[in-house]
Design an enzyme around this catalytic site. Structure first.
Site, PDB file in Angstrom:
ATOM      1  N   VAL A 229      38.725  38.130  25.606  1.00 44.40           N
ATOM      2  CA  VAL A 229      38.417  36.741  25.251  1.00 44.40           C
ATOM      3  C   VAL A 229      37.611  36.696  23.955  1.00 44.40           C
ATOM      4  O   VAL A 229      36.489  37.207  23.902  1.00 44.40           O
ATOM      5  CB  VAL A 229      37.635  36.056  26.400  1.00 44.40           C
ATOM      6  CG1 VAL A 229      37.180  34.662  25.992  1.00 44.40           C
ATOM      7  CG2 VAL A 229      38.496  35.977  27.646  1.00 44.40           C
TER       8      VAL A 229
ATOM      9  N   TYR B 156      31.043  43.580  26.429  1.00 44.28           N
ATOM     10  CA  TYR B 156      30.377  42.528  27.202  1.00 44.28           C
ATOM     11  C   TYR B 156      31.358  41.364  27.404  1.00 44.28           C
ATOM     12  O   TYR B 156      32.295  41.182  26.627  1.00 44.28           O
ATOM     13  CB  TYR B 156      29.075  42.075  26.534  1.00 44.28           C
ATOM     14  CG  TYR B 156      29.211  41.066  25.438  1.00 44.28           C
ATOM     15  CD1 TYR B 156      29.367  41.449  24.120  1.00 44.28           C
ATOM     16  CD2 TYR B 156      29.171  39.700  25.733  1.00 44.28           C
ATOM     17  CE1 TYR B 156      29.490  40.512  23.111  1.00 44.28           C
ATOM     18  CE2 TYR B 156      29.297  38.750  24.728  1.00 44.28           C
ATOM     19  CZ  TYR B 156      29.459  39.165  23.422  1.00 44.28           C
ATOM     20  OH  TYR B 156      29.588  38.225  22.434  1.00 44.28           O
TER      21      TYR B 156
ATOM     22  N   TYR C 110      35.175  46.270  12.890  1.00 52.60           N
ATOM     23  CA  TYR C 110      36.163  46.244  13.977  1.00 52.60           C
ATOM     24  C   TYR C 110      37.162  47.377  13.847  1.00 52.60           C
ATOM     25  O   TYR C 110      37.548  47.995  14.836  1.00 52.60           O
ATOM     26  CB  TYR C 110      36.889  44.886  13.999  1.00 52.60           C
ATOM     27  CG  TYR C 110      35.993  43.720  14.336  1.00 52.60           C
ATOM     28  CD1 TYR C 110      34.778  43.918  14.984  1.00 52.60           C
ATOM     29  CD2 TYR C 110      36.348  42.410  14.007  1.00 52.60           C
ATOM     30  CE1 TYR C 110      33.941  42.853  15.282  1.00 52.60           C
ATOM     31  CE2 TYR C 110      35.511  41.340  14.301  1.00 52.60           C
ATOM     32  CZ  TYR C 110      34.314  41.565  14.935  1.00 52.60           C
ATOM     33  OH  TYR C 110      33.486  40.520  15.225  1.00 52.60           O
TER      34      TYR C 110
ATOM     35  N   THR D  92      27.175  28.812  22.432  1.00 55.81           N
ATOM     36  CA  THR D  92      28.490  28.158  22.466  1.00 55.81           C
ATOM     37  C   THR D  92      28.269  26.641  22.459  1.00 55.81           C
ATOM     38  O   THR D  92      27.371  26.141  23.138  1.00 55.81           O
ATOM     39  CB  THR D  92      29.265  28.572  23.738  1.00 55.81           C
ATOM     40  OG1 THR D  92      29.506  29.981  23.673  1.00 55.81           O
ATOM     41  CG2 THR D  92      30.598  27.857  23.861  1.00 55.81           C
TER      42      THR D  92
ATOM     43  N   ARG E 275      32.518  42.306   9.015  1.00 62.37           N
ATOM     44  CA  ARG E 275      32.792  42.586  10.437  1.00 62.37           C
ATOM     45  C   ARG E 275      34.201  43.131  10.654  1.00 62.37           C
ATOM     46  O   ARG E 275      34.440  43.896  11.576  1.00 62.37           O
ATOM     47  CB  ARG E 275      32.623  41.315  11.267  1.00 62.37           C
ATOM     48  CG  ARG E 275      31.213  41.143  11.798  1.00 62.37           C
ATOM     49  CD  ARG E 275      31.157  40.087  12.887  1.00 62.37           C
ATOM     50  NE  ARG E 275      31.379  38.751  12.359  1.00 62.37           N
ATOM     51  CZ  ARG E 275      30.454  38.035  11.723  1.00 62.37           C
ATOM     52  NH1 ARG E 275      29.257  38.531  11.518  1.00 62.37           N
ATOM     53  NH2 ARG E 275      30.718  36.822  11.280  1.00 62.37           N
TER      54      ARG E 275
ATOM     55  N   ALA F  95      24.668  31.328  28.397  1.00 56.20           N
ATOM     56  CA  ALA F  95      24.589  31.866  29.757  1.00 56.20           C
ATOM     57  C   ALA F  95      23.473  32.907  29.801  1.00 56.20           C
ATOM     58  O   ALA F  95      23.233  33.602  28.812  1.00 56.20           O
ATOM     59  CB  ALA F  95      25.920  32.520  30.125  1.00 56.20           C
TER      60      ALA F  95
ATOM     61  N   HIS G 196      34.433  39.247  28.913  1.00 57.88           N
ATOM     62  CA  HIS G 196      35.824  39.640  29.190  1.00 57.88           C
ATOM     63  C   HIS G 196      36.339  40.310  27.912  1.00 57.88           C
ATOM     64  O   HIS G 196      36.218  39.730  26.829  1.00 57.88           O
ATOM     65  CB  HIS G 196      36.619  38.366  29.492  1.00 57.88           C
ATOM     66  CG  HIS G 196      38.048  38.593  29.877  1.00 57.88           C
ATOM     67  ND1 HIS G 196      38.924  39.347  29.112  1.00 57.88           N
ATOM     68  CD2 HIS G 196      38.767  38.149  30.934  1.00 57.88           C
ATOM     69  CE1 HIS G 196      40.113  39.367  29.694  1.00 57.88           C
ATOM     70  NE2 HIS G 196      40.034  38.642  30.805  1.00 57.88           N
TER      71      HIS G 196
END
Ligand code: SAM
Length: 261
Positions: free
Chosen positions: A96, A91, A69, A234, A65, A206, A93
């Site tokens: 964060v 997606y 990045y 999470t 990864r 969420a 914030h």
């Protein structure tokens, strides 16, 4: 000279997009996006030339990864260096638990470009609302799960604890999109230094689509290795509300523990 704006899509498709972000997207010459497939299809309806950064991810177990990045960072910086106004939308914030946005902004500024980050709704912002947990009630500790596992990090069980990326916990190769029960067990074993096996924890997801509800699976800490995880899961650990008064500090205020009632 080009300008870089890095913004967030929020968590729930279409509903968390701010007017500010929409206006930045409208002004951009180049729009790049990193989000789930549904959200991407929705956003492509508005910005058909949108560049999908998620294509840079490799298959499960194949590509580091950290390499992905760096490639995303380059994909954002190249059009900027070519003089374009660039808007990259991530997606949640963008600042964060997100490596690329911070790195791209830092690099762009070092090269003399104007670069700004616009805040947006993150997964933990949804968590406080969906689970009714106010981080101000007990204080908050928030860690990336693998980082918490492999380093000696302090943990305060009297605060609300949020562990991000539990769905890939223990993957030190940074190539996988899943975890294994023995790795989750290693995390549980570490958490047992502070909690009893029966301490209730919550697996939280969420809602991404407006038609679905959030996941709120409550289970004893010891049962965690048998649970199922997604990359968006999470782990939330409610606080142990056994706070001890700090008598020295109270004395310096000229009061005793009775003043805390
Ligand atoms: N920038 C994102 C944000 O603002 O929420 C966080 C990105 S971080 C790389 C990915 C982690 O965020 C996941 O492993 C999970 O812990 C959390 N996350 C992302 N989407 C989520 C969702 N829909 N529900 C709960 N947690 C989520």
């Amino acid at each position: 000279r080009g300008k870089l704006v890095i913004t967030g899509f929020g968590i729930q498709l279409g509903r968390h997009l701010t007017r500010r972000v929409e206006s930045e997207l409208d002004k951009a010459d180049v729009v790049l996006a990193m989000m789930d497939d549904f959200s991407l299809t929705w956003l492509k309806g508005k910005y058909p030339a949108l560049i999908d950064l998620s294509l840079l991810y490799g298959k499960d177990g194949e590509k580091d990864r950290r390499q992905t990045y760096r490639e995303m960072e380059l994909a954002i910086l190249e059009p900027l260096r070519a003089g374009k106004n660039v808007c990259a939308i991530f997606y949640g914030h963008p600042g964060v638990f997100a490596d690329v946005p911070h790195a791209a902004i830092k690099q762009a500024r070092e090269e003399g470009y104007e670069a700004i980050m616009e805040p947006a709704i993150s997964a933990d912002a949804c968590l406080y609302a969906d689970l009714g947990l106010d981080p101000g009630m007990s204080g908050l500790q928030s860690y990336e799960a693998t980082q918490f596992l492999v380093y000696q990090r302090p943990l305060d069980p009297s605060a609300l604890v949020v562990l991000w990326q539990i769905g890939v916990v223990g993957d030190l190769t940074c190539t996988q999109f899943h975890t294994y029960s023995d790795r989750v067990q290693a995390l549980v074993t570490k958490l047992l230094r502070w909690y009893e096996p029966e301490h209730e924890v919550i697996l939280y997801e969420a809602a991404v689509l407006p038609i679905e509800g959030h996941r709120e699976e409550r289970l004893p800490l010891s049962e965690l290795p048998n649970a199922s995880f997604k990359t968006i899961t999470t782990l939330v650990i409610p606080p142990k509300l056994e706070w001890l008064a700090d008598h020295e500090a109270l004395a310096s205020l000229g009061v005793t523990e009775d003043a805390l009632l």
